[in-house]
Write a protein that holds these residues in place. Structure first.
Motif, PDB file in Angstrom:
ATOM      1  N   VAL A 253      -9.486  -7.018  -2.174  1.00 27.03           N
ATOM      2  CA  VAL A 253      -9.050  -7.669  -0.935  1.00 27.03           C
ATOM      3  C   VAL A 253      -8.251  -6.679  -0.085  1.00 27.03           C
ATOM      4  O   VAL A 253      -8.442  -6.582   1.126  1.00 27.03           O
ATOM      5  CB  VAL A 253      -8.208  -8.922  -1.252  1.00 27.03           C
ATOM      6  N   GLY A 254      -7.367  -5.918  -0.744  1.00 29.65           N
ATOM      7  CA  GLY A 254      -6.562  -4.946  -0.017  1.00 29.65           C
ATOM      8  C   GLY A 254      -7.404  -3.889   0.670  1.00 29.65           C
ATOM      9  O   GLY A 254      -7.172  -3.552   1.839  1.00 29.65           O
ATOM     10  N   ALA A 255      -8.404  -3.359  -0.050  1.00 27.92           N
ATOM     11  CA  ALA A 255      -9.270  -2.328   0.526  1.00 27.92           C
ATOM     12  C   ALA A 255     -10.093  -2.889   1.682  1.00 27.92           C
ATOM     13  O   ALA A 255     -10.284  -2.223   2.714  1.00 27.92           O
ATOM     14  CB  ALA A 255     -10.191  -1.763  -0.551  1.00 27.92           C
TER      15      ALA A 255
ATOM     16  N   ALA B  32      -1.119  -0.262   0.810  1.00 25.70           N
ATOM     17  CA  ALA B  32      -0.408   0.929   1.289  1.00 25.70           C
ATOM     18  C   ALA B  32       0.267   1.644   0.129  1.00 25.70           C
ATOM     19  O   ALA B  32       0.234   2.882   0.042  1.00 25.70           O
ATOM     20  CB  ALA B  32       0.619   0.543   2.349  1.00 25.70           C
ATOM     21  N   ASP B  33       0.880   0.885  -0.769  1.00 23.65           N
ATOM     22  CA  ASP B  33       1.531   1.508  -1.932  1.00 23.65           C
ATOM     23  C   ASP B  33       0.515   2.265  -2.782  1.00 23.65           C
ATOM     24  O   ASP B  33       0.776   3.401  -3.205  1.00 23.65           O
ATOM     25  CB  ASP B  33       2.221   0.444  -2.785  1.00 23.65           C
ATOM     26  N   ARG B  34      -0.650   1.651  -3.015  1.00 26.04           N
ATOM     27  CA  ARG B  34      -1.666   2.328  -3.819  1.00 26.04           C
ATOM     28  C   ARG B  34      -2.103   3.638  -3.165  1.00 26.04           C
ATOM     29  O   ARG B  34      -2.270   4.665  -3.842  1.00 26.04           O
ATOM     30  CB  ARG B  34      -2.873   1.398  -4.028  1.00 26.04           C
TER      31      ARG B  34
ATOM     32  N   GLY C  49       8.157   1.171  -4.949  1.00 27.84           N
ATOM     33  CA  GLY C  49       6.988   0.830  -4.164  1.00 27.84           C
ATOM     34  C   GLY C  49       6.056  -0.086  -4.932  1.00 27.84           C
ATOM     35  O   GLY C  49       5.927   0.023  -6.154  1.00 27.84           O
ATOM     36  N   GLY C  50       5.423  -1.009  -4.235  1.00 25.01           N
ATOM     37  CA  GLY C  50       4.488  -1.932  -4.860  1.00 25.01           C
ATOM     38  C   GLY C  50       5.131  -3.177  -5.426  1.00 25.01           C
ATOM     39  O   GLY C  50       4.425  -4.050  -5.940  1.00 25.01           O
ATOM     40  N   GLU C  51       6.464  -3.292  -5.324  1.00 23.42           N
ATOM     41  CA  GLU C  51       7.142  -4.474  -5.853  1.00 23.42           C
ATOM     42  C   GLU C  51       7.159  -5.590  -4.820  1.00 23.42           C
ATOM     43  O   GLU C  51       6.914  -5.384  -3.624  1.00 23.42           O
ATOM     44  CB  GLU C  51       8.569  -4.125  -6.296  1.00 23.42           C
ATOM     45  N   TYR C  52       7.483  -6.799  -5.324  1.00 31.70           N
ATOM     46  CA  TYR C  52       7.531  -8.003  -4.493  1.00 31.70           C
ATOM     47  C   TYR C  52       8.870  -8.676  -4.749  1.00 31.70           C
ATOM     48  O   TYR C  52       9.223  -8.960  -5.889  1.00 31.70           O
ATOM     49  CB  TYR C  52       6.381  -8.929  -4.886  1.00 31.70           C
TER      50      TYR C  52
ATOM     51  N   GLY D 205       0.305  11.131  -3.026  1.00 28.88           N
ATOM     52  CA  GLY D 205       1.513  11.864  -3.391  1.00 28.88           C
ATOM     53  C   GLY D 205       2.552  11.883  -2.292  1.00 28.88           C
ATOM     54  O   GLY D 205       3.410  12.765  -2.245  1.00 28.88           O
ATOM     55  N   ALA D 206       2.501  10.897  -1.394  1.00 29.84           N
ATOM     56  CA  ALA D 206       3.465  10.812  -0.289  1.00 29.84           C
ATOM     57  C   ALA D 206       4.747  10.142  -0.771  1.00 29.84           C
ATOM     58  O   ALA D 206       4.700   9.125  -1.469  1.00 29.84           O
ATOM     59  CB  ALA D 206       2.865  10.029   0.871  1.00 29.84           C
ATOM     60  N   ASP D 207       5.879  10.694  -0.375  1.00 27.23           N
ATOM     61  CA  ASP D 207       7.175  10.187  -0.820  1.00 27.23           C
ATOM     62  C   ASP D 207       7.676   9.092   0.123  1.00 27.23           C
ATOM     63  O   ASP D 207       8.706   9.216   0.782  1.00 27.23           O
ATOM     64  CB  ASP D 207       8.177  11.342  -0.907  1.00 27.23           C
TER      65      ASP D 207
END
Length: 319
Positions: A290-292, A191-193, A262-265, A199-201
């Motif tokens: 895997v994500g896709a 989702a983050d990618r 975004g994209g952090e763990y 370009g969604a905030d």
């Protein structure tokens, strides 16, 4: 910037949705948010249990605003329930964040399916939250909000590749749980990618609670009432375990800390317990392939296509 999970920044005026907020991590995350001044939409499947959890927050946070919580009936295993709940929330305006917490921690011994025909653990933990986040994307974009997906230490212990996410063959309770959590984290990173590419905030973050157990958690009527035997057993694990109250710290930080990207763990300092820190997720959950693949599975299973372009337009208009 230092972060004190016992004294959160002022969240007055913020609105958050917490799924599965009648007990466990969801309850304590809700309480911590309300204590900091936020309004929390608390969701659960059972009205009576939800009422009990809201009453507990009123008792424990007596100085909270009278509208500190709102109830929402939501069953993430039922896509009809997800659509209905999302429509209700969208009608309320912008949403600062959603904690995608509800889930099955102790799966059934034998494979079961939902009313929609999906394996129940995968449906509850991953598919329902994928559909909910997609349905709420424009509301999150309206407030430059974020979504937090709840991962698990188990994805590093046994990093199963969910090539059969519905477990039509080879079902076991442990595999069902771990695969659902691999899928949850992988969808959160994917989702983050996709949000960045559009370009969604809106930020998508994954967080886990470490090893958080009920026997080391404060007793609260209607929310957490462990037996004396469970208290004894769980306290034997004091060196590696923590309360669900503390387990919620990582989730709440991921949801509210302005410095989290975004994209952090995020998870407890030692992995199983401690204050929240940025961490490295299991390799399989970070694999774009895997994500896709799981994103395609989730789209087909739920029928939900995330409105990335609309979310990006909302962000651009707001700026």
């Amino acid at each position: 910037m230092t972060w004190d999970p016992r004294s959160l920044p002022d969240l007055a005026g913020r609105v958050y949705l917490v799924t599965g907020s009648n007990t466990g991590l969801g309850y304590f995350a809700s309480e911590q948010l309300v204590r900091a001044g936020a309004r929390v939409i608390m969701s659960a499947r059972h009205p009576n249990r939800l009422s009990g959890a809201r009453a507990a927050i009123r008792r424990r946070v007596p100085d909270a605003a009278t509208d500190g919580t709102d109830p929402l009936i939501l069953d993430t295993s039922n896509l009809g329930s997800v659509r209905s709940a999302a429509a209700s929330i969208r009608g309320r305006g912008g949403l600062d964040g959603v904690l995608l917490n509800a889930g099955i921690v102790h799966p059934p011994k034998l494979r079961q399916t939902t009313i929609d025909g999906h394996e129940v653990v995968f449906a509850t933990n991953a598919l329902g939250h994928f559909a909910l986040a997609g349905e709420l994307l424009t509301a999150l974009a309206d407030a430059a909000g974020r979504m937090v997906w709840v991962g698990s230490m188990s994805t590093s212990l046994t990093p199963y590749d969910p090539v059969d996410p519905q477990l039509a063959e080879g079902y076991s309770a442990w595999r069902a749980y771990v695969q659902s959590k691999v899928a949850t984290a992988a969808l959160g990173f994917e989702a983050d990618r996709r949000l960045r590419a559009a370009g969604a905030d809106v930020r998508s973050i994954v967080a886990h609670p470490g090893y958080s157990i009920g026997g080391r958690t404060p007793g609260i009527v209607g929310v957490n009432e462990p037996s004396r035997a469970k208290r004894f057993r769980d306290n034997l694990q004091a060196g590696i375990a923590q309360s669900k109250e503390r387990g919620a710290w990582s989730l709440v930080r991921a949801l509210t800390d302005p410095g989290v990207e975004g994209g952090e763990y995020w998870g407890p300092r030692s992995g199983s317990r401690g204050e929240p820190r940025r961490q490295t997720a299991a390799k399989i959950t970070r694999d774009p392939g895997v994500g896709a693949r799981l994103w395609d599975v989730a789209e087909r299973a739920t029928g939900v296509r995330w409105p990335f372009e609309a979310a990006a337009r909302i962000g651009a208009d707001r700026r």
